[in-house]
Design an enzyme around this catalytic site. Sequence first.
Site, PDB file in Angstrom:
ATOM      1  N   THR A   1     -21.579  11.730 -15.013  1.00 18.10           N
ATOM      2  CA  THR A   1     -22.765  12.310 -15.653  1.00 18.10           C
ATOM      3  C   THR A   1     -23.062  13.708 -15.105  1.00 18.10           C
ATOM      4  O   THR A   1     -23.766  14.473 -15.755  1.00 18.10           O
ATOM      5  CB  THR A   1     -24.005  11.422 -15.402  1.00 18.10           C
ATOM      6  OG1 THR A   1     -24.018  11.071 -14.019  1.00 18.10           O
ATOM      7  CG2 THR A   1     -23.965  10.158 -16.229  1.00 18.10           C
TER       8      THR A   1
ATOM      9  N   SER B   1     -15.035  11.463  -1.597  1.00 19.79           N
ATOM     10  CA  SER B   1     -15.339  12.878  -1.564  1.00 19.79           C
ATOM     11  C   SER B   1     -14.918  13.578  -0.284  1.00 19.79           C
ATOM     12  O   SER B   1     -15.672  14.358   0.301  1.00 19.79           O
ATOM     13  CB  SER B   1     -16.839  13.035  -1.789  1.00 19.79           C
ATOM     14  OG  SER B   1     -17.091  14.267  -2.301  1.00 19.79           O
TER      15      SER B   1
ATOM     16  N   ASP C   1     -20.839  15.986  -5.548  1.00 17.35           N
ATOM     17  CA  ASP C   1     -20.239  15.732  -4.235  1.00 17.35           C
ATOM     18  C   ASP C   1     -20.683  16.768  -3.203  1.00 17.35           C
ATOM     19  O   ASP C   1     -21.033  16.429  -2.068  1.00 17.35           O
ATOM     20  CB  ASP C   1     -18.702  15.727  -4.346  1.00 17.35           C
ATOM     21  CG  ASP C   1     -18.211  14.706  -5.358  1.00 17.35           C
ATOM     22  OD1 ASP C   1     -19.023  13.868  -5.803  1.00 17.35           O
ATOM     23  OD2 ASP C   1     -17.017  14.755  -5.710  1.00 17.35           O
TER      24      ASP C   1
END
Length: 388
Positions: free
Chosen positions: A31, A122, A166
């Site tokens: 998103t 990440s 991230d």
Amino acid sequence: MIDRFRALFGTAEGMRVFRAPGRVNIIGEHTDYNLGFVMPVALQLATYVATAPSSDGKLRIYSEHRREMREFEVMRIGAELPAHQWSDYPVGVAQQLLRAGFGIQPGNLLIRSTVPEGSGLSSSAALEVSSALAFLNGRSLEPLELARVCQRAERNFVGMPCGIMDQYISVFGRQNSAVEIDCRSLEHRDVRLPSDITFVAVNTMVKHALAGSAYKERVQECAAAVEDLKVRFPNVASLRDVTVEQFESVAHLLPPVVARRAHHVVTEDDRVERFVEASERADLDLMGKLLVESHRSLQNDYEVSCAELDFLVDTALGIDGVLGSRMTGGGFGGCTVTMVRADSAAHFRERIAAAYEEKFQVVPGIYSCEPSPGANEVKKFETIPPEL
Ligand code: GLA
């Protein structure tokens, strides 16, 4: 790190250490580049960059994990081209800092990380943000700008058209809270998590080759959906602007694949909002249900899951104390995140590890997801986790 630094570079004089965490995204997947909502937590797993100035005009970067040294002329760092390897992250960050008006000084950098690579937790953003702080070496940069510089490094230099999640959470992580980010306004709020549950990440230990190309494809499919939706709703600038009702009224007019991609994004934004409310009310059942809906949507509509992730989710849902589970991060491997009653966490870890190993003959990595603070300078060395 001091000893290691000295062994590598001869001296550790003036050495400082900067830390940036990895993250697990609780809900709100794919998103962010649609300018919608995400709700990650920063992890204890983090990347540490030790740095000290040098006097020979060079920038040397050593990756402990790769056991590899890369050397650059500081004067030419702005003209470096991507080398398609780990050093692209710090070099891309250095270039973006230069563009933002921050000179890059000659120096030595030692990189250590506890964020497993390719795990969807990440590690790239952790490396970008910790490198940026090391290059800044105490010079101040607005936290939001720091996140944006790092995102631009990944988009423009590394070539991955990622959203802001991230880098943002690596900068803005909060101890004891999840963070809901509005990826359009770039504002956030802390979200209280119920105290009797905990989140556990389970690593499939796979990263399918499709990950990078499929990500780019999804970004394009979402852009195509916006073009189609604009015809009916002229004010739509991104999928963030479309409500579930609006979408359902026109879904049949879109090409089927584009419609499924957009359906995921539009409903996922809605799930984030509902999850945040449910979390604040400690409605555990609803939270769990939304996590599973998110996974099914990523699996069937967005098609970014894989057999290993689906197995972990389906297995988790059969284990006592588990309230919900889903893939987390970009997909095609990496981790799932599972919400489990705190007193069942140990049992869950044991059961899921045994089941995964039996099915795939691979021992999965398992990480607790205690919400941790965002990037900072490490001033007290005893606060570095013992595994370092
Ligand atoms: C990767 C990207 C993020 C985000 C997620 C999916 O982690 O770097 O920007 O798009 O995938 O939610």
